[in-house]
Write an enzyme that holds these catalytic residues in place. Structure first.
Site, mmCIF file in Angstrom:
data_model
loop_
_atom_site.group_PDB
_atom_site.id
_atom_site.type_symbol
_atom_site.label_atom_id
_atom_site.label_comp_id
_atom_site.label_asym_id
_atom_site.label_seq_id
_atom_site.Cartn_x
_atom_site.Cartn_y
_atom_site.Cartn_z
ATOM 1 N N HIS A 133 -29.901 12.737 -39.436
ATOM 2 C CA HIS A 133 -29.943 13.816 -40.436
ATOM 3 C C HIS A 133 -31.383 14.001 -40.905
ATOM 4 O O HIS A 133 -32.147 13.044 -40.992
ATOM 5 C CB HIS A 133 -29.033 13.477 -41.618
ATOM 6 C CG HIS A 133 -28.858 14.644 -42.538
ATOM 7 N ND1 HIS A 133 -29.778 14.957 -43.507
ATOM 8 C CD2 HIS A 133 -27.900 15.597 -42.589
ATOM 9 C CE1 HIS A 133 -29.375 16.063 -44.123
ATOM 10 N NE2 HIS A 133 -28.237 16.465 -43.593
ATOM 11 N N GLU A 189 -32.648 14.355 -43.691
ATOM 12 C CA GLU A 189 -33.060 13.530 -44.842
ATOM 13 C C GLU A 189 -33.397 12.110 -44.393
ATOM 14 O O GLU A 189 -34.247 11.449 -44.985
ATOM 15 C CB GLU A 189 -31.951 13.561 -45.905
ATOM 16 C CG GLU A 189 -31.953 14.907 -46.621
ATOM 17 C CD GLU A 189 -30.583 15.461 -46.967
ATOM 18 O OE1 GLU A 189 -29.622 14.684 -47.095
ATOM 19 O OE2 GLU A 189 -30.483 16.699 -47.127
ATOM 20 N N GLU A 231 -29.745 21.855 -37.883
ATOM 21 C CA GLU A 231 -29.949 22.033 -39.321
ATOM 22 C C GLU A 231 -31.427 22.289 -39.592
ATOM 23 O O GLU A 231 -32.215 21.335 -39.704
ATOM 24 C CB GLU A 231 -29.511 20.772 -40.076
ATOM 25 C CG GLU A 231 -28.050 20.437 -39.910
ATOM 26 C CD GLU A 231 -27.525 19.632 -41.094
ATOM 27 O OE1 GLU A 231 -26.655 20.156 -41.796
ATOM 28 O OE2 GLU A 231 -27.990 18.508 -41.324
ATOM 29 N N GLY A 274 -23.168 20.661 -46.574
ATOM 30 C CA GLY A 274 -23.582 19.729 -47.620
ATOM 31 C C GLY A 274 -22.954 20.111 -48.949
ATOM 32 O O GLY A 274 -21.788 19.817 -49.220
ATOM 33 N N GLY A 275 -23.727 20.809 -49.786
ATOM 34 C CA GLY A 275 -23.297 21.131 -51.145
ATOM 35 C C GLY A 275 -21.882 21.695 -51.247
ATOM 36 O O GLY A 275 -21.094 21.258 -52.097
ATOM 37 N N ASN A 293 -20.676 16.791 -45.298
ATOM 38 C CA ASN A 293 -21.594 15.677 -45.549
ATOM 39 C C ASN A 293 -21.777 15.546 -47.059
ATOM 40 O O ASN A 293 -22.474 16.359 -47.668
ATOM 41 C CB ASN A 293 -22.928 15.953 -44.836
ATOM 42 C CG ASN A 293 -23.962 14.877 -45.118
ATOM 43 O OD1 ASN A 293 -23.662 13.846 -45.728
ATOM 44 N ND2 ASN A 293 -25.185 15.111 -44.663
ATOM 45 N N TRP A 294 -21.159 14.524 -47.617
ATOM 46 C CA TRP A 294 -21.184 14.367 -49.074
ATOM 47 C C TRP A 294 -22.525 13.819 -49.558
ATOM 48 O O TRP A 294 -22.771 13.776 -50.767
ATOM 49 C CB TRP A 294 -20.052 13.443 -49.534
ATOM 50 C CG TRP A 294 -18.671 13.977 -49.268
ATOM 51 C CD1 TRP A 294 -18.339 15.183 -48.690
ATOM 52 C CD2 TRP A 294 -17.423 13.339 -49.579
ATOM 53 N NE1 TRP A 294 -16.980 15.320 -48.627
ATOM 54 C CE2 TRP A 294 -16.383 14.205 -49.163
ATOM 55 C CE3 TRP A 294 -17.090 12.108 -50.155
ATOM 56 C CZ2 TRP A 294 -15.034 13.877 -49.312
ATOM 57 C CZ3 TRP A 294 -15.747 11.781 -50.305
ATOM 58 C CH2 TRP A 294 -14.726 12.659 -49.890
ATOM 59 N N LYS A 295 -23.370 13.351 -48.620
ATOM 60 C CA LYS A 295 -24.678 12.770 -48.975
ATOM 61 C C LYS A 295 -24.489 11.697 -50.060
ATOM 62 O O LYS A 295 -23.461 11.044 -50.094
ATOM 63 C CB LYS A 295 -25.651 13.885 -49.391
ATOM 64 C CG LYS A 295 -25.701 15.008 -48.340
ATOM 65 C CD LYS A 295 -26.840 15.960 -48.527
ATOM 66 C CE LYS A 295 -26.809 17.007 -47.411
ATOM 67 N NZ LYS A 295 -27.935 17.918 -47.448
HETATM 68 P P1 13P Z 1 -26.402 22.147 -47.559
HETATM 69 O O1 13P Z 1 -25.124 22.758 -47.045
HETATM 70 O O2 13P Z 1 -26.280 21.633 -48.970
HETATM 71 O O3 13P Z 1 -27.565 23.036 -47.348
HETATM 72 O O4 13P Z 1 -26.672 20.838 -46.685
HETATM 73 C C1 13P Z 1 -26.626 20.931 -45.299
HETATM 74 C C2 13P Z 1 -26.676 19.551 -44.756
HETATM 75 O O5 13P Z 1 -27.678 18.880 -44.844
HETATM 76 C C3 13P Z 1 -25.466 19.025 -44.127
HETATM 77 O O6 13P Z 1 -25.738 17.839 -43.457
#
Ligand code: 13P
Length: 251
Positions: free
Chosen positions: A94, A96, A166, A234-235, A9-11
């Site tokens: 998600h 967020e 998550e 994510g990161g 997930n590149w956000k």
């Molecule tokens: P991180 O791996 O940066 O904690 O993010 C997880 C995430 O929200 C994947 O959707």
């Protein structure tokens, strides 16, 4: 046996240039993986990433969508538009979007149903906040988000659904749920799907990803748990080498 599945997930990250190169690097470095791999790319770069992924087995995903087919919904993006950009997988709910943007369970449910109706695969995210965890509400929160998010989904459609657990407090914080805590939550999610929402067969086939500070260093232990079928990253998905190492740990 469930095929492991890993999503990146590149956000709200990357540029046109870095999205193109990251997608190309992911395609090259995950080639031949036994896990199913997808990348969830920001809307403006979907077409660019689709070009870079062409001919690879990596699936192109969108981080969100609107559930209405077309019309006066300024700023929203429809499933038809996403399919035009070669999107095959949709992320819904998600944390967020739940906690920063304020999406409700009923909106999330509408998006799940519309995504499945459009023929896409859907990854539904669930998870508790730190406060909820400290009150011992983890399983109840997950159960509620699952029941509301999956309302109206048929057992047949469940073959195109993945659940991503998550825990909100683990996302982007460097804090990971211990493998045992994550396994406990995943086991409870599978039991809920088996006993309350669908049936044992649906639950046994359901892939449940863990997300929240997954790194190359902790991926193998997490993915080694019996009810953890891969991860949503994510990161670490923004560095092709780290993402490939995580995919390798799932394979
Ligand atoms: P991180 O791996 O940066 O904690 O993010 C997880 C995430 O929200 C994947 O959707």
């Amino acid at each position: 046996m469930r095929t492991p599945t890993v999503g990146g997930n590149w956000k709200m990250n990357t540029t046109a240039a870095s999205a193109r190169s990251l997608a190309a690097e992911v395609a090259a470095s995950c080639k031949g993986s036994k896990a199913e791999v997808s990348v969830f790319v920001p809307f403006p770069y979907l077409a660019i990433a689709a070009e870079a992924l062409a001919g690879s087995a990596i699936k192109l995903g969108a981080q969100d969508a609107y559930h209405q087919p077309d019309g006066a919904f300024t700023g929203e993006v429809s499933l038809t538009m996403l399919k035009d950009c070669s999107v095959s997988t949709l992320l819904v709910g998600h944390s967020e979007r739940r906690h920063v943007i304020g999406e409700s369970d009923s909106l999330i449910n509408a998006k799940v149903l519309a995504g499945l109706e459009a023929g896409l695969e859907v990854v539904l995210c669930v998870g508790e906040t730190l406060d909820q965890r400290e009150r011992g509400q983890t399983d109840a929160i997950n159960a509620g988000q699952l029941a509301l998010g999956l309302a109206g989904v048929s057992a047949e459609q469940m073959s195109r659904v993945t659940v991503a657990y998550e825990p909100v407090w683990a996302i982007g914080t460097g804090k990971t749920a211990s493998a045992q805590d994550a396994q406990n939550a995943h086991k409870a999610i599978r039991a809920m799907v088996a006993d309350v929402l669908f049936a044992g067969q649906v639950a046994q086939g359901l892939r449940i990803q863990y997300g929240g500070s997954v790194k190359p260093a902790n991926a193998a232990e997490l993915f080694g748990q019996p009810d953890i079928d891969g991860g949503l990253i994510g990161g670490a998905s923004l560095k092709a080498a780290d993402f490939a190492a995580i995919v390798a740990a799932a394979s």
